[in-house]
Design a protein around this motif. Structure first.
Motif, mmCIF file in Angstrom:
data_model
loop_
_atom_site.group_PDB
_atom_site.id
_atom_site.type_symbol
_atom_site.label_atom_id
_atom_site.label_comp_id
_atom_site.label_asym_id
_atom_site.label_seq_id
_atom_site.Cartn_x
_atom_site.Cartn_y
_atom_site.Cartn_z
ATOM 1 N N SER A 12 60.877 -12.287 -16.864
ATOM 2 C CA SER A 12 59.898 -11.213 -16.680
ATOM 3 C C SER A 12 60.238 -9.944 -17.451
ATOM 4 C CB SER A 12 59.753 -10.889 -15.193
ATOM 5 O OG SER A 12 60.998 -10.522 -14.644
ATOM 6 N N GLU A 13 61.347 -9.950 -18.163
ATOM 7 C CA GLU A 13 61.702 -8.823 -19.020
ATOM 8 C C GLU A 13 62.102 -9.390 -20.378
ATOM 9 O OE1 GLU A 13 63.865 -5.479 -16.582
ATOM 10 O OE2 GLU A 13 64.629 -7.448 -15.948
ATOM 11 N N PRO A 14 61.653 -8.784 -21.473
ATOM 12 C CA PRO A 14 61.930 -9.335 -22.800
ATOM 13 C C PRO A 14 63.417 -9.572 -23.079
ATOM 14 C CG PRO A 14 60.273 -7.617 -22.967
ATOM 15 C CD PRO A 14 60.776 -7.601 -21.537
ATOM 16 N N TRP A 15 64.299 -8.725 -22.572
ATOM 17 C CA TRP A 15 65.725 -8.894 -22.860
ATOM 18 C C TRP A 15 66.268 -10.193 -22.274
ATOM 19 C CZ3 TRP A 15 69.572 -9.612 -19.370
ATOM 20 C CH2 TRP A 15 69.353 -9.198 -18.050
ATOM 21 N N ARG A 16 65.681 -10.673 -21.176
ATOM 22 C CA ARG A 16 66.155 -11.923 -20.575
ATOM 23 C C ARG A 16 65.934 -13.093 -21.536
ATOM 24 N NH1 ARG A 16 63.995 -11.538 -14.302
ATOM 25 N NH2 ARG A 16 64.796 -9.448 -13.892
ATOM 26 N N LEU A 17 64.731 -13.186 -22.101
ATOM 27 C CA LEU A 17 64.454 -14.240 -23.065
ATOM 28 C C LEU A 17 65.349 -14.068 -24.287
ATOM 29 C CD1 LEU A 17 62.919 -16.662 -24.200
ATOM 30 C CD2 LEU A 17 61.143 -15.063 -24.969
ATOM 31 N N ALA A 18 65.454 -12.856 -24.801
ATOM 32 C CA ALA A 18 66.283 -12.615 -25.988
ATOM 33 C C ALA A 18 67.725 -13.045 -25.749
ATOM 34 C CB ALA A 18 66.217 -11.142 -26.387
ATOM 35 N N ASP A 19 68.256 -12.754 -24.579
ATOM 36 C CA ASP A 19 69.630 -13.138 -24.273
ATOM 37 C C ASP A 19 69.764 -14.655 -24.196
ATOM 38 O OD1 ASP A 19 72.358 -12.213 -23.702
ATOM 39 O OD2 ASP A 19 72.018 -13.088 -21.718
ATOM 40 N N CYS A 20 68.804 -15.329 -23.559
ATOM 41 C CA CYS A 20 68.837 -16.800 -23.498
ATOM 42 C C CYS A 20 68.753 -17.398 -24.897
ATOM 43 C CB CYS A 20 67.706 -17.329 -22.626
ATOM 44 S SG CYS A 20 67.939 -17.047 -20.865
ATOM 45 N N LEU A 21 67.906 -16.829 -25.739
ATOM 46 C CA LEU A 21 67.789 -17.319 -27.110
ATOM 47 C C LEU A 21 69.101 -17.159 -27.865
ATOM 48 C CD1 LEU A 21 64.263 -15.885 -28.025
ATOM 49 C CD2 LEU A 21 64.842 -18.300 -27.604
ATOM 50 N N ALA A 22 69.846 -16.107 -27.565
ATOM 51 C CA ALA A 22 71.111 -15.851 -28.248
ATOM 52 C C ALA A 22 72.240 -16.750 -27.755
ATOM 53 C CB ALA A 22 71.514 -14.383 -28.090
ATOM 54 N N VAL A 23 72.261 -17.094 -26.463
ATOM 55 C CA VAL A 23 73.424 -17.807 -25.921
ATOM 56 C C VAL A 23 73.223 -19.314 -25.749
ATOM 57 C CG1 VAL A 23 74.305 -15.741 -24.776
ATOM 58 C CG2 VAL A 23 72.936 -17.367 -23.470
ATOM 59 N N LEU A 24 71.987 -19.802 -25.785
ATOM 60 C CA LEU A 24 71.741 -21.238 -25.604
ATOM 61 C C LEU A 24 71.432 -21.891 -26.944
ATOM 62 C CD1 LEU A 24 69.481 -21.106 -22.403
ATOM 63 C CD2 LEU A 24 71.973 -21.384 -22.547
ATOM 64 N N ARG A 25 71.946 -23.101 -27.121
ATOM 65 C CA ARG A 25 71.660 -23.861 -28.341
ATOM 66 C C ARG A 25 70.191 -24.299 -28.297
ATOM 67 N NH1 ARG A 25 75.128 -27.485 -31.068
ATOM 68 N NH2 ARG A 25 73.722 -29.108 -30.299
ATOM 69 N N PRO A 26 69.368 -23.800 -29.208
ATOM 70 C CA PRO A 26 67.926 -24.060 -29.117
ATOM 71 C C PRO A 26 67.561 -25.540 -29.191
ATOM 72 C CG PRO A 26 68.450 -22.929 -31.177
ATOM 73 C CD PRO A 26 69.706 -22.963 -30.363
#
Length: 188
Positions: free
Chosen positions: A87-101
């Motif tokens: 629900s906050e853009p930083w949450r998605l951005a952080d997941c995109l940075a730390v998880l192997r897409p």
């Protein structure tokens, strides 16, 4: 070691993510899946009264830790069903940075606002209006590998749809496309 697969369920509060996750654990038979829930991480935190500033800081640290726990579990080969509220853009951005897409099947869990509000009232354990606050934010990035609607399909039907889709994940994945769109580099 082969990294684990991540079925990442994103939706508002009361959208049915946890119900789908339970069904997935029951029907997925090509591996051993574990359910990681943001609500479970929230419940581990001390429940004493905090100032708004303290609460926001604790919530952010909890989310950052949750994301890294997902990465650590998958990194050593665990298959996961994750339920989260982006629900906050930083949450998605952080997941995109730390998880192997390439390991993430990103699933949008939808439901009408009227049904979400009905579920909130029936549950009685959620802040009234929470789903409405999250409704326009959670899916604002607009890109998934797969989507389901718990207002028109049962959690079991959604889980079966996800199970059947899992071997046919797209390349590039939604996480890969979103990483490129937002110019996010993965952690090394």
């Amino acid at each position: 070691m082969t990294p684990g697969r991540i079925i990442f369920l994103n939706g508002t509060s009361s959208s049915g993510k946890s119900s789908i996750a339970r069904e997935l654990l029951d029907i997925l038979d090509d591996g051993v899946f574990s359910h990681l829930s943001v609500d479970a991480f929230n419940s581990m935190r001390a429940q004493r009264e905090l100032s708004p500033r303290e609460f926001d800081a604790a919530l952010r640290r909890t989310r950052l830790g949750f994301h890294r726990s997902i990465a650590a579990m998958a990194g050593v080969g665990n298959d996961l069903v994750v339920d989260h509220v982006l629900s906050e853009p930083w949450r998605l951005a952080d997941c995109l940075a730390v998880l192997r897409p390439e390991d993430v099947l990103f699933v949008g869990v939808h439901c009408s606002l009227e049904e979400l509000e009905r579920r909130e009232r029936a549950r009685g354990d959620r802040e009234a209006g929470l789903a409405a606050q999250q409704y326009d934010l959670v899916h604002s990035h607009g890109d998934y590998d797969l989507e389901c609607d718990t207002g028109t399909a049962s959690p079991r039907d959604c889980a079966e749809h996800i199970r059947d889709f899992l071997p046919h994940r797209p390349t590039p994945t939604a996480f890969s496309r979103l990483r490129a769109r937002y110019s996010i580099e993965g952690q090394r």
